[in-house]
Design a protein around this motif. Structure first.
Motif, PDB file in Angstrom:
ATOM      1  N   TYR A  68       0.826  -1.209   0.000  1.00 44.56           N
ATOM      2  CA  TYR A  68       0.000   0.000   0.000  1.00 44.56           C
ATOM      3  C   TYR A  68       0.861   1.260   0.000  1.00 44.56           C
ATOM      4  CZ  TYR A  68      -3.581   3.358   1.287  1.00 44.56           C
ATOM      5  OH  TYR A  68      -4.418   4.438   1.306  1.00 44.56           O
ATOM      6  N   TYR A  71       2.204   1.712  -3.474  1.00 49.39           N
ATOM      7  CA  TYR A  71       1.129   2.198  -4.346  1.00 49.39           C
ATOM      8  C   TYR A  71       0.908   3.695  -4.160  1.00 49.39           C
ATOM      9  CZ  TYR A  71      -3.646   3.162  -5.826  1.00 49.39           C
ATOM     10  OH  TYR A  71      -4.758   3.728  -6.390  1.00 49.39           O
ATOM     11  N   GLU A  72       0.849   4.137  -2.913  1.00 46.98           N
ATOM     12  CA  GLU A  72       0.640   5.565  -2.641  1.00 46.98           C
ATOM     13  C   GLU A  72       1.825   6.406  -3.129  1.00 46.98           C
ATOM     14  OE1 GLU A  72      -1.971   7.295  -1.548  1.00 46.98           O
ATOM     15  OE2 GLU A  72      -3.170   5.468  -1.520  1.00 46.98           O
ATOM     16  N   VAL A  74       3.823   5.705  -5.713  1.00 51.76           N
ATOM     17  CA  VAL A  74       3.741   5.760  -7.176  1.00 51.76           C
ATOM     18  C   VAL A  74       2.626   6.707  -7.585  1.00 51.76           C
ATOM     19  CG1 VAL A  74       3.140   4.411  -9.231  1.00 51.76           C
ATOM     20  CG2 VAL A  74       4.777   3.513  -7.579  1.00 51.76           C
ATOM     21  N   LYS A  75       1.498   6.645  -6.908  1.00 51.15           N
ATOM     22  CA  LYS A  75       0.372   7.527  -7.227  1.00 51.15           C
ATOM     23  C   LYS A  75       0.723   8.996  -6.986  1.00 51.15           C
ATOM     24  CE  LYS A  75      -3.474   7.995  -4.754  1.00 51.15           C
ATOM     25  NZ  LYS A  75      -4.719   7.668  -4.057  1.00 51.15           N
ATOM     26  N   ALA A  76       1.497   9.259  -5.921  1.00 51.22           N
ATOM     27  CA  ALA A  76       1.870  10.643  -5.606  1.00 51.22           C
ATOM     28  C   ALA A  76       2.976  11.169  -6.516  1.00 51.22           C
ATOM     29  CB  ALA A  76       2.320  10.736  -4.145  1.00 51.22           C
ATOM     30  N   GLN A  80      -1.443  14.806 -11.181  1.00 48.00           N
ATOM     31  CA  GLN A  80      -2.853  14.542 -11.455  1.00 48.00           C
ATOM     32  C   GLN A  80      -3.291  15.316 -12.692  1.00 48.00           C
ATOM     33  OE1 GLN A  80      -4.850  12.460  -9.652  1.00 48.00           O
ATOM     34  NE2 GLN A  80      -3.061  11.898  -8.441  1.00 48.00           N
TER      35      GLN A  80
END
Length: 83
Positions: A68, A71-72, A74-76, A80
């Motif tokens: 997790y 994942y966070e 990579v997402k950050a 956006q």
């Protein structure tokens, strides 16, 4: 009211002081033998199936937590999209 407080105090004192002390068996020598014998098992698993279950649950939660966090991260790291 005061009479009830005195009665309660006497009952509590009587039950504490008149109770029979229980003899508890000392289990430390048996546990020392179990954990000190050389049977090739790691010490954190010598306690039996409960220890194995707790170990596996801890490792599972650790792997899920690391996944997790990655994942966070990579997402950050990617910006956006703005509509």
């Amino acid at each position: 009211m005061f009479r009830h407080m005195i009665a309660l105090r006497q009952v509590a004192r009587r039950s504490i002081y008149s109770s029979v002390p229980r003899q508890v068996e000392n289990k430390v020598p048996q546990k020392q033998k179990l954990f000190q014998e050389d049977n090739g098992m790691p010490v954190h698993l010598k306690g039996g199936s409960t220890d194995a279950l707790l170990y596996r649950a801890t490792m599972g939660l650790t792997v899920l937590g690391v996944g997790y966090v990655l994942y966070e991260l990579v997402k950050a790291s990617f910006p956006q999209k703005k509509d």
